[in-house]
Design an enzyme around this catalytic site. Structure first.
Site, PDB file in Angstrom:
ATOM      1  N   LYS A 165       0.833  -1.196   0.000  1.00  0.00           N
ATOM      2  CA  LYS A 165       0.000   0.000   0.000  1.00  0.00           C
ATOM      3  C   LYS A 165       0.874   1.255   0.000  1.00  0.00           C
ATOM      4  CE  LYS A 165      -4.070  -1.863  -0.048  1.00  0.00           C
ATOM      5  NZ  LYS A 165      -4.921  -1.723  -1.249  1.00  0.00           N
ATOM      6  N   LYS A 265     -14.122  -5.744  -8.959  1.00  0.00           N
ATOM      7  CA  LYS A 265     -14.728  -5.930  -7.639  1.00  0.00           C
ATOM      8  C   LYS A 265     -16.206  -6.274  -7.833  1.00  0.00           C
ATOM      9  CE  LYS A 265     -11.092  -4.898  -5.110  1.00  0.00           C
ATOM     10  NZ  LYS A 265     -10.656  -3.552  -4.951  1.00  0.00           N
TER      11      LYS A 265
END
Length: 367
Positions: A165, A265
């Site tokens: 991240k 997603k």
């Protein structure tokens, strides 16, 4: 076959490893899931699940899902759950937008239809392309020592693919990725995911300073124009995630040459029906594909696994085992994980043996 009843459950799923941290100081402590059971008049039940990652990750929030399901569900009673396109059009007619609310309902219809046909869902989604999908693990924001230690632990546990991240202070992120890359064996697959946290200026700073590291750039900026401006100077592969919100957006990404790969997603796209459609078109257009979701436990992870393993292996990037992230169980079994690979559970439909006793009382019931 007709839909006879619908139940909806609210299940909070705390994270095993504590708070999940990403760019711009965004933090979540759990997945806040809605789980849906749709029963047919022939006694078969299908299950669906969706869980927004807090209120900040997608245009979705847990309270919205809980409020929206009771608005849509009454319109589905008496419908044939196998008519996926028709169910989708009906939901869009009675409830405009908000695809995440429809996702668990759509997923439950697919599970129900596959169970009624006594076939695994992967068969209905195009057929099993391989037995297992390789998984990745996430190195969340933290100090340099914390991130290096986490990366080493993940590698020691047998995983070879990391998503690091980034998307915060650029100079700090340069140090983070440099430190993580130095801490893991050469050949470890690294994705640098900014979660749309940077301006193009910041993304170009990061890309220029990390040219010597082998990684894939994931969603550095918010808009397609911004990501395209970074793509023009980038000498690394780029994957887009938050930008993929519909078939039309995916086709625009293709038209502009804005990415090499896509992360789909399920809840962002409105369920299995649209995810499968976009996946199949994207594969034909030459994209590399990851199918996952914003969160969830055994039910949602099983749907991700079936969609992943029905994606051609040569076009599949990786998968993720979300059920291993959380401290609660929703089923008596789970998608099997062996080392760094995940398969689909045995049995028809999702293959998940959901235990209603683990879900508590439904917050909504009709039929």
């Amino acid at each position: 076959m007709k839909i006879k009843s619908i139940k909806a459950y609210h299940v909070v799923q705390p994270f095993v490893d504590g708070p999940y941290r990403m760019s711009k100081g965004r933090v979540a402590d759990c997945f806040d899931a809605v789980i849906v059971a749709i029963a047919s008049d022939n006694g078969v039940t299908g299950w669906g699940e969706m869980a927004p990652l807090g209120n900040f990750y997608s245009a979705a929030f847990p309270a919205g899902a809980r409020a929206g399901v009771p608005e849509i569900a009454p319109h589905l009673i008496g419908q044939d759950p196998r008519g996926f396109a028709g169910i989708g059009r009906l939901m869009d007619t009675v409830f405009k937008g908000h695809p995440y609310i429809k996702s668990a309902l759509d997923m439950a219809c697919w599970d129900l239809a596959a169970r009624a046909a006594d076939v695994p869902l992967v068969t209905m989604l195009g057929g099993r392309e391989s037995d297992m999908a390789e998984t990745y693990r996430v190195v969340t924001h933290g100090t340099l020592d914390q991130m290096a230690a986490l990366a080493k632990r993940i590698i020691a546990e047998g995983c070879r693919r990391l998503q690091v991240k980034v998307g915060g202070n650029v100079h700090d992120d340069i140090e983070r990725v440099t430190t993580v890359a130095a801490a893991v064996p050469k050949g470890t697959v690294i994705f640098c995911d900014a979660n749309a946290g940077w301006t193009p200026y910041q993304a170009r700073q990061f890309a220029d300073a990390t040219r010597g590291i082998d990684y894939t750039f994931e969603q550095p900026c918010t808009t397609l124009d911004e990501n395209m401006s970074v793509r023009r100077m980038l000498d690394k592969p780029m994957v887009l995630d938050e930008s993929v919100t519909s078939l039309g957006e995916m086709l625009e990404i293709y038209r502009r040459g804005a990415a090499d790969g896509l992360t789909l997603k399920i809840s962002r796209l409105g369920g299995v029906t649209q995810t499968r459609l976009i996946r199949d078109v994207a594969v034909d257009l030459g994209f590399m594909i990851t199918v996952e979701d914003t969160g969830g436990a055994e039910i949602d992870t099983a749907a991700m696994a079936h969609l992943s393993l029905s994606t051609p292996a040569e076009r599949r990037l990786h998968a993720i085992a979300f059920h291993e992230w959380v401290t609660v169980r929703t089923a008596r079994n789970a998608p099997p994980v062996t080392g760094s690979h995940m398969g689909v559970p045995d049995g028809p439909g999702l293959g998940i043996d959901v235990d209603p006793g683990l879900l508590g009382q439904p917050f909504f019931e009709i039929g």
